[in-house]
Design a protein around this motif. Sequence first.
Motif, PDB file in Angstrom:
ATOM      1  N   TYR A   1     -18.552 -24.606  17.098  1.00  0.00           N
ATOM      2  CA  TYR A   1     -19.788 -24.406  17.629  1.00  0.00           C
ATOM      3  C   TYR A   1     -20.944 -24.086  16.504  1.00  0.00           C
ATOM      4  CZ  TYR A   1     -17.172 -22.714  21.551  1.00  0.00           C
ATOM      5  OH  TYR A   1     -16.445 -22.529  22.821  1.00  0.00           O
TER       6      TYR A   1
ATOM      7  N   GLY B   1     -24.583 -24.428  20.699  1.00  0.00           N
ATOM      8  CA  GLY B   1     -24.453 -25.487  21.284  1.00  0.00           C
ATOM      9  C   GLY B   1     -23.040 -25.351  22.189  1.00  0.00           C
ATOM     10  N   LYS B   2     -22.601 -26.424  22.732  1.00  0.00           N
ATOM     11  CA  LYS B   2     -21.508 -26.503  23.730  1.00  0.00           C
ATOM     12  C   LYS B   2     -20.208 -26.479  23.072  1.00  0.00           C
ATOM     13  CE  LYS B   2     -24.414 -27.651  27.784  1.00  0.00           C
ATOM     14  NZ  LYS B   2     -24.267 -28.550  28.954  1.00  0.00           N
TER      15      LYS B   2
ATOM     16  N   TYR C   1     -26.817  -4.185  15.877  1.00  0.00           N
ATOM     17  CA  TYR C   1     -26.907  -5.061  17.093  1.00  0.00           C
ATOM     18  C   TYR C   1     -25.492  -5.446  17.521  1.00  0.00           C
ATOM     19  CZ  TYR C   1     -31.440  -6.343  14.925  1.00  0.00           C
ATOM     20  OH  TYR C   1     -32.840  -6.249  14.493  1.00  0.00           O
TER      21      TYR C   1
ATOM     22  N   TYR D   1     -23.715  -7.903  21.108  1.00  0.00           N
ATOM     23  CA  TYR D   1     -23.973  -8.919  21.947  1.00  0.00           C
ATOM     24  C   TYR D   1     -22.843  -9.101  22.943  1.00  0.00           C
ATOM     25  CZ  TYR D   1     -26.780 -10.082  17.810  1.00  0.00           C
ATOM     26  OH  TYR D   1     -27.750 -10.063  16.841  1.00  0.00           O
TER      27      TYR D   1
ATOM     28  N   TYR E   1     -21.286 -12.305  25.197  1.00  0.00           N
ATOM     29  CA  TYR E   1     -21.312 -13.568  25.615  1.00  0.00           C
ATOM     30  C   TYR E   1     -20.209 -13.813  26.741  1.00  0.00           C
ATOM     31  CZ  TYR E   1     -23.760 -14.342  20.851  1.00  0.00           C
ATOM     32  OH  TYR E   1     -24.591 -14.455  20.004  1.00  0.00           O
TER      33      TYR E   1
ATOM     34  N   GLN F   1     -17.703 -17.230  27.567  1.00  0.00           N
ATOM     35  CA  GLN F   1     -17.427 -18.650  27.204  1.00  0.00           C
ATOM     36  C   GLN F   1     -16.734 -19.418  28.267  1.00  0.00           C
ATOM     37  OE1 GLN F   1     -13.982 -18.872  24.607  1.00  0.00           O
ATOM     38  NE2 GLN F   1     -15.034 -20.305  22.976  1.00  0.00           N
TER      39      GLN F   1
ATOM     40  N   GLY G   1     -19.809 -23.735  26.653  1.00  0.00           N
ATOM     41  CA  GLY G   1     -19.983 -23.073  24.975  1.00  0.00           C
ATOM     42  C   GLY G   1     -20.153 -21.763  25.538  1.00  0.00           C
ATOM     43  N   LEU G   2     -20.665 -20.947  24.356  1.00  0.00           N
ATOM     44  CA  LEU G   2     -21.155 -19.606  24.503  1.00  0.00           C
ATOM     45  C   LEU G   2     -22.216 -19.323  24.991  1.00  0.00           C
ATOM     46  CD1 LEU G   2     -18.657 -19.675  21.986  1.00  0.00           C
ATOM     47  CD2 LEU G   2     -19.559 -17.507  21.769  1.00  0.00           C
TER      48      LEU G   2
ATOM     49  N   LEU H   1     -25.148 -16.143  25.919  1.00  0.00           N
ATOM     50  CA  LEU H   1     -25.557 -14.627  25.719  1.00  0.00           C
ATOM     51  C   LEU H   1     -26.027 -14.397  27.174  1.00  0.00           C
ATOM     52  CD1 LEU H   1     -26.135 -12.718  23.594  1.00  0.00           C
ATOM     53  CD2 LEU H   1     -28.515 -13.281  23.780  1.00  0.00           C
TER      54      LEU H   1
ATOM     55  N   TYR I   1     -28.119  -8.261  25.061  1.00  0.00           N
ATOM     56  CA  TYR I   1     -27.986  -7.864  23.705  1.00  0.00           C
ATOM     57  C   TYR I   1     -28.349  -6.498  23.363  1.00  0.00           C
ATOM     58  CZ  TYR I   1     -32.449  -9.675  22.362  1.00  0.00           C
ATOM     59  OH  TYR I   1     -33.777  -9.904  22.436  1.00  0.00           O
TER      60      TYR I   1
ATOM     61  N   TYR J   1     -30.055  -3.879  20.500  1.00  0.00           N
ATOM     62  CA  TYR J   1     -30.672  -3.787  19.138  1.00  0.00           C
ATOM     63  C   TYR J   1     -30.734  -2.312  18.702  1.00  0.00           C
ATOM     64  CZ  TYR J   1     -34.998  -4.050  21.931  1.00  0.00           C
ATOM     65  OH  TYR J   1     -35.971  -3.655  22.959  1.00  0.00           O
TER      66      TYR J   1
ATOM     67  N   LYS K   1     -32.396  -8.926  27.776  1.00  0.00           N
ATOM     68  CA  LYS K   1     -31.601  -9.993  28.605  1.00  0.00           C
ATOM     69  C   LYS K   1     -31.120 -11.280  27.815  1.00  0.00           C
ATOM     70  CE  LYS K   1     -33.307  -8.722  33.001  1.00  0.00           C
ATOM     71  NZ  LYS K   1     -34.102  -8.932  34.328  1.00  0.00           N
ATOM     72  N   GLY K   2     -30.252 -11.898  28.038  1.00  0.00           N
ATOM     73  CA  GLY K   2     -29.945 -13.070  27.459  1.00  0.00           C
ATOM     74  C   GLY K   2     -30.035 -14.253  28.093  1.00  0.00           C
TER      75      GLY K   2
ATOM     76  N   PHE L   1     -16.991 -12.331  25.505  1.00  0.00           N
ATOM     77  CA  PHE L   1     -16.616 -12.043  23.871  1.00  0.00           C
ATOM     78  C   PHE L   1     -17.947 -11.055  23.500  1.00  0.00           C
ATOM     79  CE2 PHE L   1     -13.436 -14.495  22.274  1.00  0.00           C
ATOM     80  CZ  PHE L   1     -13.402 -15.725  22.873  1.00  0.00           C
TER      81      PHE L   1
END
Lengths: 112, 113
Positions: free
Chosen positions: A86, A103-104, B31, B33, B35, B37, B42-43, B45, B48, B50, B57-58, B90
């Motif tokens: 990634y 990215g994907k 921090y 987060y 995610y 997948q 992909g990943l 968000l 998250y 801080y 929000k992601g 994740f």
Amino acid sequence: AQRVTQPEKLLSVFKGAPVELKCNYSYSGSPELFWYVQYSRQRLQLLLRHISRESIKGFTADLNKGETSFHLKKPFAQEEDSAMYYCALSVWSGGSNYKLTFGKGTLLTVNP
Amino acid sequence: DAGITQSPRHKVTETGTPVTLRCHQTENHRYMYWYRQDPGHGLRLIHYSYGVKDTDKGEVSDGYSVSRSKTEDFLLTLESATSSQTSVYFCAISETTPGYEQYFGPGTRLTVT
């Protein structure tokens, strides 16, 4: 808006061949770019970041601001390089906070 | 591996039920987060944090809420699970940003039937 593009979902090479995983980005700010790798059944881990200009496991990546690219390269692929890769861009999200846009991903398979 | 654990590691639940996933760190990083997948995406968000009680929000936050009452714990809640929330989740932590590494947890595989 920020974006990270990895044009290849799948990439297959033979052991010993050169490999290049492409990454292009779009971001109005100063880019901070990373490559993360996920080996089978393992958690994601950082492979390298452009600010450190290091080579990890034989991989290098150069930031090309003119072409807005951060391609990952290795001159001689090994079977153990087979993994999901990634590309990620650190994006300012307000105040002193940043977040990663991924990215994907590209699934690299290195054949014997 | 950095001291990040996620629980549960696997969960199957029914549509409409609430689900809470937990991320726990022992690194005292500021921090945290969440995610998801998914193949072809992909990943992405979700939310998250801080700092304690500071969250944002992601890109895919709809249907999810988070809470962080202690530095070490970051909870992700699906208020009413839907099949589209079937995914691998994740958690990640980082000491500071930008330019610093995010450390990822082992993931939670959630199936909503």
